[in-house]
Design an enzyme around this catalytic site. Structure first.
Site, PDB file in Angstrom:
ATOM      1  N   TYR A  71       0.725  -1.049  -0.113  1.00 35.16           N
ATOM      2  CA  TYR A  71       0.172   0.012  -0.121  1.00 35.16           C
ATOM      3  C   TYR A  71       1.031   1.310   0.075  1.00 35.16           C
ATOM      4  O   TYR A  71       0.563   2.082  -0.706  1.00 35.16           O
ATOM      5  CB  TYR A  71      -0.914  -0.121   1.041  1.00 35.16           C
TER       6      TYR A  71
ATOM      7  N   GLU B 262      -3.076 -30.655   5.614  1.00 34.21           N
ATOM      8  CA  GLU B 262      -3.375 -29.524   4.676  1.00 34.21           C
ATOM      9  C   GLU B 262      -4.524 -28.837   5.194  1.00 34.21           C
ATOM     10  O   GLU B 262      -4.658 -27.498   5.196  1.00 34.21           O
ATOM     11  CB  GLU B 262      -3.625 -30.212   3.457  1.00 34.21           C
TER      12      GLU B 262
ATOM     13  N   ASP C  35      -4.756 -33.707   0.589  1.00 28.44           N
ATOM     14  CA  ASP C  35      -5.644 -34.099  -0.384  1.00 28.44           C
ATOM     15  C   ASP C  35      -4.721 -34.848  -1.384  1.00 28.44           C
ATOM     16  O   ASP C  35      -3.242 -34.792  -1.301  1.00 28.44           O
ATOM     17  CB  ASP C  35      -6.149 -32.924  -1.156  1.00 28.44           C
TER      18      ASP C  35
END
Lengths: 365, 643
Positions: A97, A196, A248
């Site tokens: 920013y 995970e 996964d």
């Protein structure tokens, strides 16, 4: 607790000098850094992790993009210098920013500024922390029979037991996990299980897997943050506990494992700080899809490309990964950790994990 | 005695009426269904007007109106400002099938399309039972005649039902009204598309279309220039059929074969005539009227064995590159295309018939990126709307690999996809249609080749445009780099180190390392001269604005050595060159050439030229070339490949 930043300032100034000297001697300014791609990482036998190789990339002001990059680099090092002088620090997002005010040198997106900060690490051999830059708090969580001593904001030390002193959401890993901030004060567990997804982490917590199987559960929260990886590495070295990664069953999850065990391509310059070479992949493997008859989804085009890319990734060249990736390509399917719920909520803790852990020799049958 | 079968058959044999003929063949004639019938009717009406106006040198103002009645019946009105039709001819033209003045002429005309306006009258009569009405006026100070007519389908003769006169404001013209069964809801799209297409290839025509709900569409005239008048020519030996040859011989006034050949055919001189007679083993003094079929056959065969010059191409009336471009630009305004390129081939010949191919490509703007390219096909200024797949232009386009011109095309064959529209126009004395419905041009190698060559030329222009675009982006980037970013880098690094800002001149030269050519084109109006007008244009006193195209080219030497080279600016053939600075070395129809003085490093030259005789934006992109310099040193111009 003011530390000596002379070395950091010198290396920052050397970047500015290089550019200035190029211009003064009528050369097109350029900066060199190791190429940060899959093709330029190699295994470091001494450190036991994957590091950048010898290929160098040149950032030259000859092209418009290169010139923009160089201008941004100038602004960023100047900003870092100012922060060091003022004894301040900022998050990567804050810096993004702040760059909004850099006129021509402003970034188009935060990944661009994050990536330039990494480039600076690579060029100067300093760490992000040296630049007074830190990531967002990402709150990866830990539950298990482990005691941590943390230096609090009030500069007092506080002991935290990661079962008794925390709620169901566990101990939240801070962005700084160096010895000055946290130290490990004993663990009574058999292994570390890095998970995970939050859903699976919560399932194991609810089922009391940390107690029943003497496990320290760490939530990776997708692609793990540097602090999470550093935390796992330190815990592994200090307590000599095996690390198992449970994700996964898809190519993106294998990359999560790669960054934990081998070192990530993006941060290969600091792999020796972040990677845990002893970490092992538990599952879900493509073989599990067949053995456990798990519910599946079809591989997408992106999945297939990612798997093929892993076949040529130097980190995934052992026989286990080659076999599993090829098997998955031939199945054309992927699955999720939570697909194990097909057999009931307790199946993962009562059957799947004990079976897999026994198979890997972590626990006895 | 058994009955003679032939007698029995004879009882059934009788002449079939035109009505029966029409009924059986209406699909071929373009009246197969109510949607097609609407379009065919509009087409016959409009084509007639365009041909009549062209023949008499009038800029056509065409008014088309469709009124929609219940029960699928429409009233079609086509009105023009043409020469009008004399009273006695009206019944023949509108009330008799296969009657016309252009049928036998070897000359480019629209009329050889379709069966004619009388078919519309017949269709209307058969489907609605109503009569057609024709109002026509041929002279300013005379009243108009009103004729109501029908067709006697047994005799193929017209029947005048009613005749009258009336006052009509127009100096001359014809108004045709007919009731037909048609599907307006479905046919509307085709009618609009057809009229727009007509307007593209007939930039000299003004067309107004009024829909049943009162909506009016105006397809404006954008050129006051009538198409070049095409000239009737004699048949060419390569294209003549045996039957025609025999017929010509029977009717000729020549008594000798040699004079017959020279007077009845085009491109036959003494030498070719002699060669043909020798090849056919015929005496050149034979009386053509007395020749046998075998002898004609030998003559016909001999034609093909002798090299005969191509027929003259005066009989063709192409539209012209600049006009096609202007037309396309006008009709695609809403699309606001990125650019339009056109190419025109020289006239060529297939089996003795002269023809010429013109093509155009409209690219970009709001054209859909993911659909196949829209093909617009024309033959003798008439749009072909059906049977695209069977047309030679389609197969020619399909055989070009468009992938490198920024269009998508799986495996480099077939109609490409992308934001583009392709136009093909064939002018010929005889368009070889695939069938009676006259919607597709047959696959003749000579034609396919010409279409391909024309599109290749266009594609090269597209390519050069794309290159230019890439170059412009590159140029803009480099400019940004040296004028903005690099000084900032210098400022920032010197500030950090507390040192003076270094001079950047040499680094800039090193980064650029090119001769940089940039150009702008501006337009200025002028009312000095009257605009182009034709002999027949009565309103020629009216002065129109003209445009001056002003092109400025800036050359900067960003190399670290002095550069000396020649610069070429390609200009349209129909442009007139005005003031030019510095003094050019050469000006031709196609380019202006400068032998530029030596340009020292970091120095700049301005080159300026004016073009007249063009409309605004006819010339919207400089085409610059360099010579005597390594072309890779140059941004903004390509290598000059010679005239």
């Amino acid at each position: 607790m003011s530390r000596d930043y002379t070395k950091v300032i010198n290396s920052i100034n050397s970047i500015a000098s290089k550019v200035y000297n190029d211009l003064e001697s009528s050369e097109i300014p350029n900066l060199k850094l190791p190429t940060r791609t899959k093709s330029n990482i190699q295994f470091d036998d001494k450190l036991n992790v994957w590091k950048y190789g010898k290929n160098m990339t040149e950032r030259s002001a000859k092209s418009l993009d290169g010139a923009y990059m160089m201008l941004r680099t100038m602004y960023m090092v100047d900003f870092i210098k100012d922060m060091i002088k003022a004894n301040k620090s900022s998050t990567l997002r804050e810096m993004y920013y702040i760059s909004e005010g850099w006129d021509l040198a402003k970034f188009n997106s935060q990944p661009e500024s994050d990536s330039l900060a990494e480039d600076l690490e690579v060029i100067t051999s300093c760490m992000r922390e040296d630049f007074k830059l830190r990531p967002e708090e990402d709150g990866a969580r830990v539950i298990g029979n482990l005691t941590i001593e943390e230096m609090t904001r009030n500069k007092t030390k506080k002991k935290i037991h990661c079962q008794d002193d925390v709620g169901d959401s566990g101990y939240s890993i801070p962005y700084n996990v160096e010895p000055e901030k946290i130290s490990f004060k004993g663990a009574d567990a058999d292994f570390i299980l890095a998970i995970e997804t939050g859903g699976m982490f919560d399932r194991l917590v609810e089922n009391g897997f940390d107690t029943s199987n003497r496990a320290i559960l760490v939530h990776l929260k997708g692609q793990p943050a540097r602090s999470t990886r550093r935390f796992i590495k330190r815990l592994n070295e200090k307590e000599k506990l095996p690390v198992l990664v449970f994700t996964d069953c898809d190519p993106w999850s294998y990359r999560i494992f790669g960054s934990v065990a081998y070192g990530a391509i993006k941060t290969a310059h600091i792999s020796e700080y972040l990677a845990t070479p002893a970490a092992q992949y538990l599952g879900v493997t493509p073989s599990d899809i067949e053995n456990y008859k798990l519910p599946t989804d079809k591989l997408t085009k992106e999945d297939i490309n990612a798997l093929k890319s892993e076949l040529s990734d130097p980190r995934f060249q052992d026989s286990f990964w080659k076999h599993e990736i090829k098997l998955q390509l031939s199945l054309g399917k992927k699955s999720e950790q939570q697909a194990l719920a097909k057999y009931g909520l307790d199946y993962v803790t009562d059957t799947y994990l004990p079976e897999k852990l026994a198979e890997m020799g972590i626990i006895k049958k | 005695m058994p009955e003679v079968i032939a007698h029995k058959l004879a009882e059934k044999q009788k002449e079939i009426s035109v009505a029966e003929f029409f009924e059986r063949n209406k699909h071929i004639l373009g009246f197969g269904n109510p949607t097609r019938a609407l379009l065919t009717s509009v087409k016959e009406g409009v084509d007639n007007v365009l041909d009549a106006c062209e023949e008499s040198g009038i800029l056509p103002d065409i008014y088309v109106e469709i009124r929609n009645h219940e029960d699928g019946e429409c009233k079609l009105i086509v009105e023009d400002n043409g020469p009008g039709i004399v009273k006695k001819q009206i019944p023949h033209i509108f009330g008799r099938l296969l009657y016309g003045s252009r049928f036998h002429a070897i000359q480019q005309s629209r009329g050889q399309q379709g069966i004619g306006i009388s078919a519309v009258v017949l269709y209307g009569q058969l489907t609605t039972g109503k009569h057609a009405k024709v109002i026509s006026k041929i002279q300013e100070d005379r009243p108009a005649t009103v004729t109501e007519l029908a067709i006697d389908t047994n005799k193929n003769r017209s029947e005048v039902i009613n005749r009258d006169t009336m006052h009509w404001d127009k100096p001359s013209g014809t108004r045709f009204e007919v009731s037909i069964v048609a599907d307006y809801k479905r046919g509307r799209r085709f009618v609009c598309e057809y009229l727009q297409s007509v307007s593209i290839v007939n930039p000299h025509a003004q067309i107004t279309f009024k829909e049943p709900d009162g909506t009016e569409h105006l397809f404006e005239r954008i050129s006051d220039m009538l198409p070049r008048k095409s000239v009737e020519i004699k048949p060419h030996p390569y294209g003549v059929e045996l039957g025609t040859l025999i017929k010509l011989a029977k009717n000729t006034k020549s008594r000798k074969l040699s004079s017959f050949l020279k007077s009845e055919f085009s491109s036959m001189g003494d030498r070719t005539t002699k060669a043909v007679c020798e090849k056919a083993q015929l005496d050149k003094d034979f009386n053509p009227k007395n020749m046998s079929r075998e002898q004609f056959l030998a003559l016909h065969k001999a034609f093909k064995k002798v090299k005969i010059m191509a027929p003259t191409t005066e009989c063709l009336s192409p539209i012209g590159e600049t006009l096609i471009k202007r037309s396309l630009k006008h009709e695609t305004q809403e699309i606001s295309p990125e650019f339009i390129v056109t190419a025109s081939r020289p006239a060529s010949v297939y089996s003795g018939n002269p023809f010429q191919i013109e093509v155009g490509i409209v690219y970009g703007g709001s054209l859909p990126k993911d659909k196949t390219v829209k093909l617009m096909r024309f033959a003798n200024r008439v749009p072909l709307l059906y049977q695209q797949g069977d047309c030679v232009s389609t197969s020619a386009i399909s055989s070009i690999d468009w992938r490198r011109y920024g269009l998508e095309q799986p495996s480099g064959k077939g109609i490409p996809s992308g934001p583009a529209m392709f136009l093909t126009h064939m002018s010929s004395t005889l368009i070889p249609f695939t069938s009676e419905s006259k919607e597709a041009i047959a696959d003749i190698p000579e034609i396919e080749n010409e279409v391909k060559l024309a599109f290749r030329e266009c594609a090269r222009k597209v390519q050069s445009h794309i290159n230019k675009k890439v170059r412009r982006v590159k140029t803009r980037e480099k400019f940004e780099l040296i004028t903005k970013i690099l000084p900032e880098i210098a400022k920032k690094s010197s500030k950090m180190l507390d040192k003076p800002v270094p001079s950047l001149d040499k680094v800039i030269t090193k980064i650029m390392d090119v001769v940089w050519i940039e150009d702008i084109i501006e337009y200025e109006t002028t009312s000095a001269k009257p605009a182009q007008s034709t002999l027949f244009d009565e309103s020629s006193e009216k002065r129109e604005e003209g445009w001056i195209t002003k092109s400025t080219v800036m050359v900067v030497n960003y190399k670290n050595k002095p550069q000396k080279f020649n610069l070429y600016a390609v200009i349209p053939e129909d442009a007139v060159v005005g003031s030019v600075t510095p003094k050019p070395t050469k000006i031709t129809d196609n380019y202006i050439k400068w032998n530029l003085d030596t340009i020292p490093p970091a120095d700049k030259r301005d080159i300026y030229f004016e073009l007249a005789g063009l409309d605004k934006e006819d010339f919207d992109e400089n085409d610059l070339y360099v010579e005597n310099i390594n072309p890779s040193y140059v941004i903004g111009a390509d290598k000059w490949e010679g005239d």
